[in-house]
Design an enzyme around this catalytic site. Structure first.
Site, PDB file in Angstrom:
ATOM      1  N   SER A  54     -24.138  18.257  -7.192  1.00  0.00           N
ATOM      2  CA  SER A  54     -23.222  18.116  -8.858  1.00  0.00           C
ATOM      3  C   SER A  54     -24.686  17.316 -10.173  1.00  0.00           C
ATOM      4  O   SER A  54     -23.752  18.832 -10.623  1.00  0.00           O
ATOM      5  CB  SER A  54     -22.168  17.218  -8.707  1.00  0.00           C
ATOM      6  N   LYS A  74     -23.146  11.756 -14.107  1.00  0.00           N
ATOM      7  CA  LYS A  74     -23.164  12.775 -14.548  1.00  0.00           C
ATOM      8  C   LYS A  74     -23.617  12.732 -16.176  1.00  0.00           C
ATOM      9  O   LYS A  74     -24.182  11.913 -16.447  1.00  0.00           O
ATOM     10  CB  LYS A  74     -21.301  12.518 -14.232  1.00  0.00           C
TER      11      LYS A  74
END
Lengths: 167, 134
Positions: B12, B52
């Site tokens: 991701s 993230k």
């Protein structure tokens, strides 16, 4: 603000997480990993053994190369198992198993062979693993309606790779 | 307890931090800033550490749709992001009003990331540290 105690030891794992089912699967990685297992068996077999008169640095160089080949062999055998688990568990469905009755047997055999190639120096098991993974690749592409072709891998390991051919 | 170095698992944060890459993590000095890559404990799985990027800050109205992230109505320039082209006919846009201690985080690999678009904004106390290249 909260202060976080820090550990200077070995690296931890942080997840760049994605659990979105993208639906993209490909048996190519499993084939490449199986080819690597085969190649490592070949390199180990070809590795000259130091004789009784070998210098310490020659024995050390031999140990070092053997360690590297073995580590790579084991890592890629595990990679084969990972790739197969994803295909078996996430891609294939009960309908596929009806369409291809040999499906579960192929995966079972391939997983066992991958474990064997991890545990042993065994070129025959590596060849057998590659053959099973190729058959799984053929089933995979046929399940998507594609024809398949085999062609030489063009790698030092020899062997073939299975590719899809659009109808 | 946080460690100083972490290995990245999962896709991701590609292309910034591909799987297998290493990051260095440090305690946050002050509040997270937009663009910071942070290590956090996601709401549903607090035992896991996720990597993230902070893209939305407390009090902001943020939205995601048609492959574009907006802050208070304006598109955010995100040269680091790998964004999917907007699917034809997909006009759905989701919006979130961030609370006073809430941050919106996303993976740089927008097509392959589970983040605030799925589990919602992240409270400040879930953000454990800031990550940089190892």
């Amino acid at each position: 603000m909260m202060r976080i105690p820090m550990n200077r030891g070995t690296p931890g794992v942080v997840h760049a997480h994605c659990d979105i089912p993208c639906g993209i699967y490909d048996p190519h990685h499993a084939q490449i990993a199986a080819l690597t297992v085969l190649r490592m068996n070949q390199l180990i077999a070809e590795l000259p053994r130091p004789g009784p008169q070998a210098k310490p640095e020659e024995a050390q160089a031999h140990q070092h190369k053997l360690s590297r080949y073995t580590e790579t062999k084991e890592a890629h055998a595990e990679q084969v198992k990972h790739e197969l688990r994803v295909l078996w568990g996430d891609y294939f469905t009960p309908d596929h198993a009806k369409q291809f009755p040999e499906l579960h047997g192929l995966f079972w055999d391939a997983m066992k062979l991958a474990s064997k190639t991890r545990q042993e120096i065994n070129p025959q098991a590596a060849q057998d693993l590659l053959a099973k993974v190729q058959k799984i690749a053929e089933v995979f592409w046929k399940s998507k309606g594609a024809e398949v072709r085999r062609q030489p891998s063009m790698q030092k390991s020899g062997g073939e790779l299975v590719y899809p051919v659009a109808k | 307890m946080l460690r100083r170095r972490y290995r990245v698992e999962g896709p991701s944060m590609e292309p910034t931090h591909p799987p297998g890459s290493r990051v260095r993590v440090m305690s946050l000095q002050g509040e997270p800033r937009r663009g910071d890559i942070v290590v956090l404990r996601p709401p549903a799985t607090p035992r896991r550490l996720d990597l993230k990027r902070v893209v939305g800050l407390p009090g902001e109205m943020v939205s995601w749709g048609r492959g574009e992230f907006r802050v208070n109505g304006s598109p955010l320039a995100e040269p680091y992001a790998r964004s999917p082209p907007a699917p034809p006919g997909d006009d759905e846009v989701q919006a979130w009003r961030l609370g006073p201690d809430e941050y919106f985080v996303m993976g740089d690999n927008r097509l392959h990331s589970t983040d605030s678009r799925h589990h919602g904004p992240v409270k400040r106390d879930r953000i454990a540290g800031k990550a940089t290249d190892a």
